[in-house]
Write an enzyme that holds these catalytic residues in place. Sequence first.
Site, PDB file in Angstrom:
ATOM      1  N   SER A  53      12.872  -1.135  -8.502  1.00 62.75           N
ATOM      2  CA  SER A  53      11.749  -0.511  -7.549  1.00 62.75           C
ATOM      3  C   SER A  53      12.384  -0.234  -6.214  1.00 62.75           C
ATOM      4  CB  SER A  53      10.422  -1.031  -7.619  1.00 62.75           C
ATOM      5  OG  SER A  53      10.365  -2.136  -6.764  1.00 62.75           O
TER       6      SER A  53
ATOM      7  N   ALA B  47       8.135  -6.402  -4.817  1.00 60.96           N
ATOM      8  CA  ALA B  47       8.933  -6.447  -3.941  1.00 60.96           C
ATOM      9  C   ALA B  47       9.030  -5.704  -2.435  1.00 60.96           C
ATOM     10  CB  ALA B  47      10.392  -6.084  -4.415  1.00 60.96           C
ATOM     11  N   ALA B  48       7.767  -5.332  -2.161  1.00 65.12           N
ATOM     12  CA  ALA B  48       7.581  -4.673  -0.877  1.00 65.12           C
ATOM     13  C   ALA B  48       8.058  -5.606   0.303  1.00 65.12           C
ATOM     14  CB  ALA B  48       5.894  -4.189  -0.828  1.00 65.12           C
ATOM     15  N   GLY B  49       7.580  -6.632   0.392  1.00 65.05           N
ATOM     16  CA  GLY B  49       8.013  -7.451   1.455  1.00 65.05           C
ATOM     17  C   GLY B  49       9.452  -7.688   1.666  1.00 65.05           C
ATOM     18  N   ASP B  50      10.200  -7.660   0.562  1.00 62.58           N
ATOM     19  CA  ASP B  50      11.589  -8.090   0.487  1.00 62.58           C
ATOM     20  C   ASP B  50      12.460  -6.701   0.821  1.00 62.58           C
ATOM     21  OD1 ASP B  50      11.156 -10.707  -0.121  1.00 62.58           O
ATOM     22  OD2 ASP B  50      11.426 -10.155  -2.446  1.00 62.58           O
TER      23      ASP B  50
END
Length: 297
Positions: free
Chosen positions: A281, A239-242
Amino acid sequence: MTIFNLGSINWDHCYQVSHFVRPGETLSAQGYHLNLGGKGANQSVAASRAGARVRHIGAVAEGDAALSVLHKLGVETAGIEQQPEQVTGHAIIQIDQNAENAIVLHPGANRALNWPWVEQHLATGGQGDWLLMQNETNLLQQSASYARKRGMQVAFNPAPMDKQITLSLLNELDLLIVNQVELQDLTEETDLEAAIRKIQQQCDTALLITLGKQGALYVNAEGRQQVNAYAVDAVDTTAAGDTFIGYFLASRCLSDDINEAMKQASAAAALCVTQAGAIASIPDATQVNTFMEEHTL
């Protein structure tokens, strides 16, 4: 200011397996987890945890538990339609012993949005508000055009990338959010600078380009700003980009400081990858501020 997120909501059924299922094979899973996800839901939660007011516009099956989960996470859910004849979007995810995955995705209610419902909820937006969209729902063109007429700013994250849809939306956008691969696919240019020039020749939308370990780059008609990525030990980049997108837009609702918005988004994304899972996260604003005090770019 409010972020109206026209976005997907998915349940991710995650199965730990010894190997991917082969044709004709029945395989017992070694583990199972059910997680709420979808790029739309992830970005709504990220923006909410960053401190923004977020109204999610979407659809799920009637009585789906996703509504209560999102509400508890601070997202306004009045714009999520319950559709009795649809199923909530979901993914069947196999994860093997090498952490590789194989995914079957069913969009369900995400692709069955009704324009009268969407229009009703966008009608409460206006000057200073943002409409955020990804490419996991229908009604993108109508929603972008309507939002612009109401004085809203429109941001689009074209994931999964569809070149035709994205090009058709460019003139309705204030901000196009892509990673480097998506920008290359969109422009058919392998060189980053050539890809940027090609978009600038077609429209006046600002570009926010995530560059992985190289950080992120913001480009508009006035110039460009770039931030590095924080150095952390990554556990899960799901989910880093989101998270980056949600935090960036949340910061933009509070300030015109692009550089600060990018720094906060970069810090949030860095914290995100140190934890497993998607929504689970995504850090809150207090965690991000503490991280920024303790780390430098």
